[in-house]
Design a protein around this motif. Structure first.
Motif, PDB file in Angstrom:
ATOM      1  N   ARG A 201      -2.118  -8.268  -0.128  1.00 19.69           N
ATOM      2  CA  ARG A 201      -2.465  -6.948  -0.671  1.00 19.69           C
ATOM      3  C   ARG A 201      -1.364  -5.940  -0.377  1.00 19.69           C
ATOM      4  O   ARG A 201      -1.017  -5.121  -1.228  1.00 19.69           O
ATOM      5  CB  ARG A 201      -3.792  -6.472  -0.085  1.00 19.69           C
ATOM      6  CG  ARG A 201      -4.963  -7.221  -0.689  1.00 19.69           C
ATOM      7  CD  ARG A 201      -6.269  -6.843  -0.046  1.00 19.69           C
ATOM      8  NE  ARG A 201      -7.377  -7.473  -0.767  1.00 19.69           N
ATOM      9  CZ  ARG A 201      -8.627  -7.459  -0.366  1.00 19.69           C
ATOM     10  NH1 ARG A 201      -8.948  -6.848   0.768  1.00 19.69           N
ATOM     11  NH2 ARG A 201      -9.559  -8.040  -1.077  1.00 19.69           N
ATOM     12  N   GLY A 202      -0.844  -6.009   0.853  1.00 15.77           N
ATOM     13  CA  GLY A 202       0.253  -5.113   1.225  1.00 15.77           C
ATOM     14  C   GLY A 202       1.445  -5.321   0.304  1.00 15.77           C
ATOM     15  O   GLY A 202       2.057  -4.370  -0.184  1.00 15.77           O
ATOM     16  N   LEU A 203       1.705  -6.590   0.039  1.00 16.44           N
ATOM     17  CA  LEU A 203       2.837  -6.937  -0.814  1.00 16.44           C
ATOM     18  C   LEU A 203       2.647  -6.371  -2.219  1.00 16.44           C
ATOM     19  O   LEU A 203       3.565  -5.793  -2.807  1.00 16.44           O
ATOM     20  CB  LEU A 203       2.927  -8.463  -0.878  1.00 16.44           C
ATOM     21  CG  LEU A 203       4.326  -9.046  -1.003  1.00 16.44           C
ATOM     22  CD1 LEU A 203       5.211  -8.533   0.122  1.00 16.44           C
ATOM     23  CD2 LEU A 203       4.245 -10.579  -0.958  1.00 16.44           C
ATOM     24  N   ALA A 204       1.425  -6.534  -2.742  1.00 16.11           N
ATOM     25  CA  ALA A 204       1.130  -6.040  -4.087  1.00 16.11           C
ATOM     26  C   ALA A 204       1.332  -4.526  -4.151  1.00 16.11           C
ATOM     27  O   ALA A 204       1.942  -4.004  -5.103  1.00 16.11           O
ATOM     28  CB  ALA A 204      -0.308  -6.386  -4.464  1.00 16.11           C
ATOM     29  N   LEU A 205       0.861  -3.822  -3.111  1.00 19.17           N
ATOM     30  CA  LEU A 205       1.028  -2.357  -3.100  1.00 19.17           C
ATOM     31  C   LEU A 205       2.502  -1.996  -3.003  1.00 19.17           C
ATOM     32  O   LEU A 205       2.962  -1.035  -3.625  1.00 19.17           O
ATOM     33  CB  LEU A 205       0.241  -1.750  -1.935  1.00 19.17           C
ATOM     34  CG  LEU A 205      -1.278  -1.729  -2.118  1.00 19.17           C
ATOM     35  CD1 LEU A 205      -1.979  -1.318  -0.836  1.00 19.17           C
ATOM     36  CD2 LEU A 205      -1.663  -0.785  -3.252  1.00 19.17           C
ATOM     37  N   ALA A 206       3.244  -2.775  -2.219  1.00 21.43           N
ATOM     38  CA  ALA A 206       4.681  -2.504  -2.076  1.00 21.43           C
ATOM     39  C   ALA A 206       5.377  -2.674  -3.423  1.00 21.43           C
ATOM     40  O   ALA A 206       6.259  -1.892  -3.781  1.00 21.43           O
ATOM     41  CB  ALA A 206       5.280  -3.445  -1.034  1.00 21.43           C
ATOM     42  N   LEU A 207       4.961  -3.690  -4.173  1.00 16.47           N
ATOM     43  CA  LEU A 207       5.597  -3.945  -5.471  1.00 16.47           C
ATOM     44  C   LEU A 207       5.281  -2.828  -6.467  1.00 16.47           C
ATOM     45  O   LEU A 207       6.029  -2.615  -7.421  1.00 16.47           O
ATOM     46  CB  LEU A 207       5.123  -5.284  -6.032  1.00 16.47           C
ATOM     47  CG  LEU A 207       5.680  -6.501  -5.286  1.00 16.47           C
ATOM     48  CD1 LEU A 207       5.081  -7.792  -5.843  1.00 16.47           C
ATOM     49  CD2 LEU A 207       7.202  -6.530  -5.377  1.00 16.47           C
ATOM     50  N   LEU A 208       4.144  -2.123  -6.254  1.00 16.38           N
ATOM     51  CA  LEU A 208       3.776  -1.026  -7.165  1.00 16.38           C
ATOM     52  C   LEU A 208       4.631   0.223  -6.928  1.00 16.38           C
ATOM     53  O   LEU A 208       4.730   1.073  -7.801  1.00 16.38           O
ATOM     54  CB  LEU A 208       2.303  -0.662  -6.981  1.00 16.38           C
ATOM     55  CG  LEU A 208       1.268  -1.546  -7.680  1.00 16.38           C
ATOM     56  CD1 LEU A 208      -0.136  -1.115  -7.290  1.00 16.38           C
ATOM     57  CD2 LEU A 208       1.433  -1.455  -9.194  1.00 16.38           C
ATOM     58  N   THR A 209       5.204   0.337  -5.724  1.00 20.35           N
ATOM     59  CA  THR A 209       5.859   1.614  -5.372  1.00 20.35           C
ATOM     60  C   THR A 209       6.995   2.016  -6.312  1.00 20.35           C
ATOM     61  O   THR A 209       7.101   3.191  -6.649  1.00 20.35           O
ATOM     62  CB  THR A 209       6.384   1.603  -3.926  1.00 20.35           C
ATOM     63  OG1 THR A 209       7.208   0.459  -3.750  1.00 20.35           O
ATOM     64  CG2 THR A 209       5.249   1.586  -2.928  1.00 20.35           C
ATOM     65  N   PRO A 210       7.838   1.096  -6.797  1.00 21.07           N
ATOM     66  CA  PRO A 210       8.948   1.547  -7.653  1.00 21.07           C
ATOM     67  C   PRO A 210       8.467   2.228  -8.936  1.00 21.07           C
ATOM     68  O   PRO A 210       9.168   3.069  -9.486  1.00 21.07           O
ATOM     69  CB  PRO A 210       9.691   0.248  -7.973  1.00 21.07           C
ATOM     70  CG  PRO A 210       9.267  -0.722  -6.940  1.00 21.07           C
ATOM     71  CD  PRO A 210       7.891  -0.344  -6.543  1.00 21.07           C
ATOM     72  N   LEU A 211       7.245   1.863  -9.384  1.00 19.87           N
ATOM     73  CA  LEU A 211       6.701   2.484 -10.587  1.00 19.87           C
ATOM     74  C   LEU A 211       6.702   4.003 -10.495  1.00 19.87           C
ATOM     75  O   LEU A 211       6.785   4.702 -11.506  1.00 19.87           O
ATOM     76  CB  LEU A 211       5.252   2.029 -10.795  1.00 19.87           C
ATOM     77  CG  LEU A 211       5.009   0.786 -11.640  1.00 19.87           C
ATOM     78  CD1 LEU A 211       3.505   0.530 -11.742  1.00 19.87           C
ATOM     79  CD2 LEU A 211       5.589   1.014 -13.031  1.00 19.87           C
ATOM     80  N   GLY A 212       6.538   4.515  -9.271  1.00 15.94           N
ATOM     81  CA  GLY A 212       6.432   5.955  -9.091  1.00 15.94           C
ATOM     82  C   GLY A 212       7.721   6.695  -9.427  1.00 15.94           C
ATOM     83  O   GLY A 212       7.675   7.841  -9.890  1.00 15.94           O
ATOM     84  N   MET A 213       8.869   6.058  -9.218  1.00 15.15           N
ATOM     85  CA  MET A 213      10.153   6.781  -9.365  1.00 15.15           C
ATOM     86  C   MET A 213      10.394   7.340 -10.763  1.00 15.15           C
ATOM     87  O   MET A 213      10.632   8.530 -10.919  1.00 15.15           O
ATOM     88  CB  MET A 213      11.327   5.888  -8.916  1.00 15.15           C
ATOM     89  CG  MET A 213      11.589   5.886  -7.415  1.00 15.15           C
ATOM     90  SD  MET A 213      10.893   7.256  -6.489  1.00 15.15           S
ATOM     91  CE  MET A 213      12.026   8.560  -6.902  1.00 15.15           C
ATOM     92  N   PRO A 214      10.334   6.476 -11.816  1.00 16.08           N
ATOM     93  CA  PRO A 214      10.553   7.052 -13.154  1.00 16.08           C
ATOM     94  C   PRO A 214       9.545   8.151 -13.478  1.00 16.08           C
ATOM     95  O   PRO A 214       9.913   9.163 -14.092  1.00 16.08           O
ATOM     96  CB  PRO A 214      10.381   5.848 -14.093  1.00 16.08           C
ATOM     97  CG  PRO A 214       9.777   4.765 -13.272  1.00 16.08           C
ATOM     98  CD  PRO A 214      10.136   5.034 -11.852  1.00 16.08           C
ATOM     99  N   LEU A 215       8.327   7.989 -13.048  1.00 15.13           N
ATOM    100  CA  LEU A 215       7.317   9.023 -13.324  1.00 15.13           C
ATOM    101  C   LEU A 215       7.688  10.326 -12.628  1.00 15.13           C
ATOM    102  O   LEU A 215       7.550  11.410 -13.186  1.00 15.13           O
ATOM    103  CB  LEU A 215       5.937   8.555 -12.845  1.00 15.13           C
ATOM    104  CG  LEU A 215       5.294   7.465 -13.691  1.00 15.13           C
ATOM    105  CD1 LEU A 215       4.028   6.948 -13.019  1.00 15.13           C
ATOM    106  CD2 LEU A 215       4.961   8.016 -15.077  1.00 15.13           C
ATOM    107  N   PHE A 216       8.179  10.195 -11.394  1.00 13.30           N
ATOM    108  CA  PHE A 216       8.591  11.372 -10.630  1.00 13.30           C
ATOM    109  C   PHE A 216       9.660  12.145 -11.395  1.00 13.30           C
ATOM    110  O   PHE A 216       9.551  13.352 -11.618  1.00 13.30           O
ATOM    111  CB  PHE A 216       9.113  10.910  -9.257  1.00 13.30           C
ATOM    112  CG  PHE A 216       9.576  12.021  -8.376  1.00 13.30           C
ATOM    113  CD1 PHE A 216       8.667  12.683  -7.544  1.00 13.30           C
ATOM    114  CD2 PHE A 216      10.905  12.429  -8.364  1.00 13.30           C
ATOM    115  CE1 PHE A 216       9.089  13.708  -6.731  1.00 13.30           C
ATOM    116  CE2 PHE A 216      11.321  13.464  -7.551  1.00 13.30           C
ATOM    117  CZ  PHE A 216      10.410  14.098  -6.732  1.00 13.30           C
TER     118      PHE A 216
END
Lengths: 214, 418
Positions: free
Chosen positions: B13-28
């Motif tokens: 689960r931790g890994l899955a959440l970690a993999l989601l983090t880059p998604l935030g950058m373009p949105l930012f």
């Protein structure tokens, strides 16, 4: 016949005293609150008590509680409870100890002096006087089910009048039939409801009420 | 085994959440860009969709924080305004939650990623340490280059057999730490999301004020409607009968000497009218506040209700004392309404009522064996109950599949007077 009366509204108390005296009752004491009522009932042991449900100091069902308490101390003490509204739950509690001499009527029934006095006498004599409203609710609740649904309309009428505590003679008079016809209806009702037949009027009423309350 | 399973699930689960983090950058970046362009008009076309996307991503994390990390995160957003697109954009820009989302997008990249991969790091170091003594080669001066690679292990140069053997307990310690710390890391991860995505004290208070304003308006509305109903009932019922009674009495007075028989008939009529008027007043009083409720409290009032119901009703009451009168009344009418529904709409034969007060909450369950299919969004009765209980922060939950049975659970926080 000696009566203890409990009613907190002066006008109504006064009216009831006069009504009862006019029909030859002797007022042992007229009280206006719950604690006074218990004391008067235990002290005078009247032939009958006429009691308003709602009494001071709490203005809740103080009168009913006082009557139930007094009947615990003096078993079988005849009481007629009057109320602005009738509540199945309270009728059930009054009848719960299985002994006779219980009445529960709407206050408006006082307007019809003759019938009211008849009810007081019936209760004093160990009978029952239940308000038609209580009885019709009781019957309506069970009427969708067998075996009450099997009664004919006339039998239903007789059952209701009997549950109110009326004698065969009174039922006959009310329905314009002979006492013999009423007796026939009653034995038919008892066999349909699977109740043991009995000749004693009061016991019969209690059996019917126990059945309806069951 | 369960421990290993729990740790494994936590790690994935931790890994899955970690993999989601880059998604935030373009949105930012997109959102900042959009905001800068808003004065030029075109920016809205970027800002609004990117904000909606950010909210979707944030909501996904809120849900996962609750489901995976054990830290439920409520939504902090202000409700959308009633008027137009401009109002919507304005609300988006001024809602503090929007900007806390933005900060979260930024911080989630290092913090969320680190906390997400931490268990994996512990696992990798542990496995490597444990295997080192077996992989170390005594032939030659240095470590054998192999699957485990590298020339040292967590700072220990693997130049001698002793050092390689020493890696074993350290690796073991890593594995123990992994099992031990994973739940803790998950909770920390959840708290991180909660800190930025959850409501602040201030927004919590704001939403509380909103809710109170709504329920207060409901309470005022329904009590006004109630007063109108009482006024109408009195006017059409008892009042009209008293007028008729007065007229009859007046006529009887005039006829008393000339026609005593007619006067008597009028008097009988007057008496009957008084009985009917009393009956109507009684029914009215019952609808406002049943006397048995003030006499005996909720438990006995519901028992009385059960006796009056055409259904077979089983009542179970566990109340240590009397409740506050307004709560008693709301609870009573809720149960009454539900029993009426069961009779009228569900075609039930039997019903069950359960009242219990526990941990400062009144729990009421009303169930029936009818054909179900009650929809809270359609029935005005259920909506009415919801509103009435809402005044006391109470809730109603309806389960009514088609075919039945219907089970309604209501909860009202309240205190008991002993």
């Amino acid at each position: 016949m000696r009566v203890v009366l409990a009613e907190d509204l002066f006008l109504l108390r006064d009216g009831l005293v006069r009504l009862l005296q006019a029909y030859g009752f002797e007022i042992a004491e007229a009280v206006a609150d719950g604690p006074g009522l218990i004391r008067a009932l235990v002290e005078h042991r009247p032939d009958v008590a006429v009691v308003d449900v709602r009494l001071p100091p709490s203005f809740t069902d103080e009168g009913l509680q006082a009557v139930l308490e007094a009947r615990r101390q003096v078993p079988g003490l005849p009481v007629l409870v009057l109320s602005q509204y009738v509540e199945q739950l309270y009728a059930r509690e009054l009848l719960a100890d299985g002994s006779a001499g219980v009445g529960y009527l709407l206050k408006d029934r006082v307007f019809n002096g003759d019938q009211f006095i008849e009810a007081v006498r019936r209760v004093a004599g160990g009978g029952t006087a239940l308000d038609p409203e209580v009885v019709s609710q009781l019957v309506a609740r069970r009427s969708r089910e067998e075996p009450l649904g099997r009664l004919t309309p006339r039998e239903r009428e007789v059952l209701e009048l009997m549950a109110e505590g009326r004698s065969n003679a009174a039922i006959a008079q009310r329905l314009f039939v002979t006492e013999k016809a009423v007796g026939k209806h009653i034995s038919s009702i008892f066999s349909k409801l699977d109740l043991a037949p009995c000749d004693d009027d009061n016991r019969r009423v209690l059996a019917v009420l126990a059945y309806l309350n069951g | 085994m369960a421990l290993a399973r729990r740790t494994g699930i936590g790690l994935l689960r931790g890994l899955a959440l970690a993999l989601l983090t880059p998604l935030g950058m373009p949105l930012f970046v997109l959102r900042i860009f959009g905001l800068i362009l808003v004065p030029l008009g075109m920016g809205l076309l970027v800002f609004v969709p990117s904000t909606l996307a950010v909210r979707a991503l944030a909501n996904l994390h809120r849900r996962l924080a609750g489901q995976w990390l054990g830290v439920p995160v409520p939504q902090p957003y202000l409700p959308p305004p009633h008027r137009g697109v401009i109002g919507l954009v304005k609300r988006m820009v001024t809602d503090p939650a929007t900007w806390r989302d933005q900060l979260w997008l930024l911080l989630n990249v290092p913090v969320g990623f680190f906390l997400g991969v931490l268990p994996l790091g512990l696992l990798a170091n542990g496995v490597r340490g444990v295997l080192t003594p077996f992989a170390w080669s005594p032939n030659g001066a240095g470590p054998r280059p192999g699957a485990l690679g590298g020339v040292d292990y967590v700072g220990i140069p693997l130049t001698s057999r002793e050092n390689a053997v020493a890696a074993f307990p350290i690796g073991l310690a890593f594995l123990v730490a992994l099992v031990w710390l994973t739940p803790w890391i998950q909770r920390l991860h959840g708290r991180f999301h909660h800190a930025l995505l959850g409501p602040t004290r201030r927004s919590e208070l704001a939403s509380r004020v909103r809710r109170l304003t709504e329920t207060r308006a409901d309470a005022v509305d329904s009590s006004a409607a109630e007063l109108r109903r009482i006024e109408r009932d009195l006017h059409d019922g008892a009042q009209a009968r008293l007028v008729a009674m007065g007229m009859n009495l007046g006529a009887a007075e005039r006829l008393l000497d000339e026609d005593p028989a007619a006067a008597r008939a009028l008097l009988v009529e007057a008496r009957e009218a008084s009985v009917a008027a009393l009956q109507e007043l009684r029914n009215l009083v019952r609808g406002i506040h049943p006397p048995v409720l003030s006499d005996r409290g909720l438990g006995d009032a519901v028992r009385a209700l059960a006796l009056a119901s055409p259904l077979r009703v089983e009542v179970e009451v566990e109340l240590p004392g009397r409740l506050d009168p307004p709560v008693e009344s709301a609870a009573y009418f809720a149960v009454a309404e539900l029993l009426t529904n069961a009779t009228k709409h569900a075609g039930a034969r039997q019903a069950w009522v359960d009242l219990k007060h526990e941990d400062g909450v009144l729990r009421m369950t009303v169930a029936d064996d009818g054909h179900g299919g009650a929809d809270p969004s359609l029935g005005t009765g259920l909506r009415g109950i919801e509103r009435r209980l809402g005044t006391f922060d109470g809730t109603i939950f309806v389960s009514s599949p088609v075919g039945g049975p219907t089970v309604v659970t209501m909860e009202v926080p309240c205190t008991v007077r002993r």
